[in-house]
Design an enzyme around this catalytic site. Sequence first.
Site, PDB file in Angstrom:
ATOM      1  N   GLY A  40      68.748  66.746  41.996  1.00 45.35           N
ATOM      2  CA  GLY A  40      69.498  65.936  41.175  1.00 45.35           C
ATOM      3  C   GLY A  40      70.122  66.865  39.895  1.00 45.35           C
ATOM      4  N   LEU A  43      71.198  64.283  33.585  1.00 42.93           N
ATOM      5  CA  LEU A  43      70.759  65.284  32.634  1.00 42.93           C
ATOM      6  C   LEU A  43      69.255  65.527  32.651  1.00 42.93           C
ATOM      7  CD1 LEU A  43      71.694  62.920  29.614  1.00 42.93           C
ATOM      8  CD2 LEU A  43      72.799  65.011  30.137  1.00 42.93           C
ATOM      9  N   ARG A 330      65.561  45.212  24.371  1.00 39.12           N
ATOM     10  CA  ARG A 330      66.418  44.565  25.620  1.00 39.12           C
ATOM     11  C   ARG A 330      65.734  43.122  26.402  1.00 39.12           C
ATOM     12  NH1 ARG A 330      68.664  50.278  27.688  1.00 39.12           N
ATOM     13  NH2 ARG A 330      70.096  50.406  26.002  1.00 39.12           N
ATOM     14  N   ARG A 435      62.000  50.077  28.297  1.00 39.79           N
ATOM     15  CA  ARG A 435      62.558  50.910  27.775  1.00 39.79           C
ATOM     16  C   ARG A 435      63.380  50.429  26.277  1.00 39.79           C
ATOM     17  NH1 ARG A 435      67.353  53.604  27.689  1.00 39.79           N
ATOM     18  NH2 ARG A 435      68.062  52.630  29.654  1.00 39.79           N
TER      19      ARG A 435
HETATM   20  C1  LIG Z   1      76.123  52.250  32.255  1.00 40.69           C
HETATM   21  C2  LIG Z   1      74.940  52.663  31.769  1.00 40.69           C
HETATM   22  C3  LIG Z   1      74.822  53.254  30.619  1.00 40.69           C
HETATM   23  C4  LIG Z   1      73.736  54.054  29.969  1.00 40.69           C
HETATM   24  N1  LIG Z   1      73.679  54.244  28.483  1.00 40.69           N
HETATM   25  C5  LIG Z   1      72.712  54.887  28.190  1.00 40.69           C
HETATM   26  C6  LIG Z   1      72.502  55.320  26.684  1.00 40.69           C
HETATM   27  O1  LIG Z   1      73.413  55.078  26.065  1.00 40.69           O
HETATM   28  N2  LIG Z   1      71.573  56.157  25.987  1.00 40.69           N
HETATM   29  C7  LIG Z   1      70.241  56.174  27.293  1.00 40.69           C
HETATM   30  O2  LIG Z   1      69.405  56.855  26.472  1.00 40.69           O
HETATM   31  N3  LIG Z   1      70.559  55.856  28.475  1.00 40.69           N
HETATM   32  C8  LIG Z   1      71.692  55.163  28.784  1.00 40.69           C
HETATM   33  N4  LIG Z   1      71.648  54.667  30.331  1.00 40.69           N
HETATM   34  C9  LIG Z   1      70.540  55.316  31.224  1.00 40.69           C
HETATM   35  C10 LIG Z   1      70.678  56.604  31.595  1.00 40.69           C
HETATM   36  O3  LIG Z   1      72.152  56.868  31.673  1.00 40.69           O
HETATM   37  C11 LIG Z   1      70.069  57.015  32.965  1.00 40.69           C
HETATM   38  O4  LIG Z   1      68.638  56.699  32.795  1.00 40.69           O
HETATM   39  C12 LIG Z   1      69.854  58.564  33.011  1.00 40.69           C
HETATM   40  O5  LIG Z   1      71.317  59.029  32.675  1.00 40.69           O
HETATM   41  C13 LIG Z   1      69.470  58.918  34.191  1.00 40.69           C
HETATM   42  O6  LIG Z   1      69.468  60.562  34.230  1.00 40.69           O
HETATM   43  P1  LIG Z   1      68.713  61.111  35.398  1.00 40.69           P
HETATM   44  O7  LIG Z   1      69.096  62.769  35.313  1.00 40.69           O
HETATM   45  O8  LIG Z   1      67.344  60.767  35.673  1.00 40.69           O
HETATM   46  O9  LIG Z   1      69.459  60.574  36.819  1.00 40.69           O
HETATM   47  P2  LIG Z   1      71.048  60.690  37.073  1.00 40.69           P
HETATM   48  O10 LIG Z   1      71.948  60.753  36.333  1.00 40.69           O
HETATM   49  O11 LIG Z   1      71.036  59.254  37.954  1.00 40.69           O
HETATM   50  O12 LIG Z   1      70.780  61.600  38.396  1.00 40.69           O
HETATM   51  C14 LIG Z   1      70.719  61.708  39.566  1.00 40.69           C
HETATM   52  C15 LIG Z   1      70.978  62.843  40.354  1.00 40.69           C
HETATM   53  O13 LIG Z   1      70.233  63.013  41.491  1.00 40.69           O
HETATM   54  C16 LIG Z   1      71.090  63.301  42.522  1.00 40.69           C
HETATM   55  N5  LIG Z   1      70.399  62.753  43.725  1.00 40.69           N
HETATM   56  C17 LIG Z   1      69.830  61.522  43.718  1.00 40.69           C
HETATM   57  N6  LIG Z   1      69.325  61.296  45.064  1.00 40.69           N
HETATM   58  C18 LIG Z   1      69.639  62.268  45.811  1.00 40.69           C
HETATM   59  C19 LIG Z   1      69.353  62.568  47.161  1.00 40.69           C
HETATM   60  N7  LIG Z   1      68.666  62.100  47.948  1.00 40.69           N
HETATM   61  N8  LIG Z   1      69.849  64.125  47.797  1.00 40.69           N
HETATM   62  C20 LIG Z   1      70.452  64.908  46.563  1.00 40.69           C
HETATM   63  N9  LIG Z   1      70.840  64.255  45.452  1.00 40.69           N
HETATM   64  C21 LIG Z   1      70.100  63.340  44.749  1.00 40.69           C
HETATM   65  C22 LIG Z   1      72.548  62.692  42.343  1.00 40.69           C
HETATM   66  O14 LIG Z   1      73.422  63.426  43.006  1.00 40.69           O
HETATM   67  C23 LIG Z   1      72.438  63.056  40.806  1.00 40.69           C
HETATM   68  O15 LIG Z   1      72.805  64.339  40.578  1.00 40.69           O
HETATM   69  C24 LIG Z   1      72.639  54.178  30.791  1.00 40.69           C
HETATM   70  C25 LIG Z   1      72.554  53.787  31.784  1.00 40.69           C
HETATM   71  C26 LIG Z   1      73.662  52.939  32.638  1.00 40.69           C
HETATM   72  C27 LIG Z   1      73.817  52.568  33.991  1.00 40.69           C
END
Ligand SMILES: Cc1cc2nc3c(=O)[nH]c(=O)nc-3n(C[C@H](O)[C@H](O)[C@H](O)COP(=O)(O)OP(=O)(O)OC[C@H]3O[C@@H](n4cnc5c(N)ncnc54)[C@H](O)[C@@H]3O)c2cc1C
Length: 637
Positions: A40, A43, A330, A435
Amino acid sequence: MQLDSKCPQGPIETRWDRHRFGLKLVNPANKRKHTIIVVGTGLAGGSAAATLAELGYNVKCFCFQDSPRRAHSIAAQGGINAAKNYHNDGDSVYRLFYDTVKGGDFRARESNVYRLAEVSLNIIDQCVAQGVPFAREYSGYLDNRSFGGAQVSRTFYARGQTGQQLLLGAYQALERQIGHGQVAMFPRTEMLDLIVIDGRARGIVTRHLITGEISSHLADAVVLGTGGYGNVYYLSTNAKGSNATAIWRAYKRGALFANPCFTQIHPTCIPVSGDYQSKLTLMSESLRNDGRVWVPLKKGDTRPPSQIPEAERDYYLERRYPSFGNLVPRDVASRNSKVVCDEGRGVGVTGLAVYLDLRDAIERLGRHVIEERYGNLIEMYERITGEDPYQTPMRIYPAIHYTMGGLWVDYNLMTTIPGLYAIGEANFSDHGANRLGASALMQGLADGYFVLPNTINDYIASSKLEKVDGSHAAVREAEASVQAVTRKLVDTKGTRSVDSFHRELGKLMWEHCGMSRTAEGLKLALGSIGELREQYWREVKVLGTDEGLNQSLEKAGRVADFFELAELMCLDALERNESCGGHFREEYQTPEGEAARDDEHFSYVAAWGFRGVGHSPELHKEDLTFEYVHPTQRSYK
Ligand SMILES: Cc1cc2nc3c(=O)[nH]c(=O)nc-3n(C[C@H](O)[C@H](O)[C@H](O)COP(=O)(O)OP(=O)(O)OC[C@H]3O[C@@H](n4cnc5c(N)ncnc54)[C@H](O)[C@@H]3O)c2cc1C
């Protein structure tokens, strides 16, 4: 299994500090001898990979996109919370902690939430130092706005593209380490299984999405920052590629899955407009700072909004919740939209929408201010609907957005498989049953920049990690199992497309395990999903072969996992005979229609253990105790 959360005791203000001091360290020269896999680059994963490499570990980092900076986090719009109290409006670490525990409807661990609030301060400093262009006031200080569930302004933002700017910060830090050779980056590479050796996570099996090659990668620890599973509903605000495969396959290898039924339905999304739609679009919660939510007072009022006089409008959130108004959390906002639409007061062609109206704010502040704050969001809305929000109110409706459930982790973010960590949305996280807006980015970066890089040392320093290589039986078994599933999917050669199955699954989930749930509906869904899952393996048609690029095959594997996960979600929702946060069981509500918790029987984290597809999983409970924020009926009135 006895779940040990490893939460420290004593005064909450010093728990994280004292805990950190007690963790073993790995000296800088020894870090070079260890390899950590991070799956991943959102962030959570991106910040973790960059930081671990900066500390000196060898990092192997994976994502399925063509570039790490295309992770779903890039879509985040509204902002990131931090208890900086720049506005001097009464905020503090304690208040952010309090709001989060209460907002999560008392289903999160106090120790974790306090740490999150504490670390929020460091995140902003770190991101500013990286050059993230947060919005600023005339004075030069960083600006803030309000999000739901809070009466203070603590949300830092970069217009409506905060996720993108934060991710560019993490991505630059990651690229720097790639440049130094400290991170080996594997884009377009999907993790399809976890390798467990002698009870410890020691690697992953991947499929290269361009060549189709299946290979294994070994390490001393594995970190999953693979995001949430909202796409189980087919229609959601998540990126189309977001999926549950990594955490699901880890679950099948022994990691417990916590609170799977805790899903978040976001109140302000562009409503569904037809059967063939494949994606829903979020209108950021930040718009509720200036937008007022309303429906006509009368049922079936089809007049255009401009012809509905003030006295015939129902600003139902402001009416029902005078203290928080349009900024209720929410879950509360979503449920209220459903109620008014069910009453026949919804607007638009389908009647499944409410208005989000910027008129008063435009009159008060001027169009240019609204444009500055939300310009890109408004433009996006106009492009999708053909309507101009500066002239006519936006139509919005709740949609699946975020999943609070995920892999169970202890205070160190380690799952029940030693050496396997889960961070960001992939873990069951700090948000309880609901959340608060702008807290996902905060949690992802807290985990990746500040928590995991401290806790993982303790595991590395205190474990005897024998050298393993690809000839190990467990590696060969995991590779063979991935090959078998992949073959089976391409060889089935049925008649129905993957998408048609996924759409049907999504409808079942939205209807029975969505905004409101009943025991009867959940039992029905469990039966139907099981049948659909079996049909899937008989009748799915995957185009192409398993050699080389095949997006139909990629999707097929992810949907197969969604079927199994959907069953677990329904089971969890059925088992939890109470309403809390986003989990609204119609049988359990107060006379005013609010969620009625049952703290005596359900004040626990439900952590499920895999016992075979089609077999009942085993339920383990981690009891929750509240020493600081005492559970009460949540009130935003
Ligand atoms: C439209 C939208 C707007 C949002 N706005 C906000 C906001 O303003 N403020 C806030 O706090 N939150 C917001 N959220 C929520 C927030 O964006 C997410 O919860 C957060 O970005 C998730 O981050 P993460 O790093 O956990 O996962 P992600 O950003 O989903 O990253 C997942 C990573 O894992 C990798 N991956 C997944 N499965 C595999 C696999 N099997 N093999 C290899 N790689 C894999 C992907 O390639 C990616 O790099 C929003 C969500 C959405 C949908």
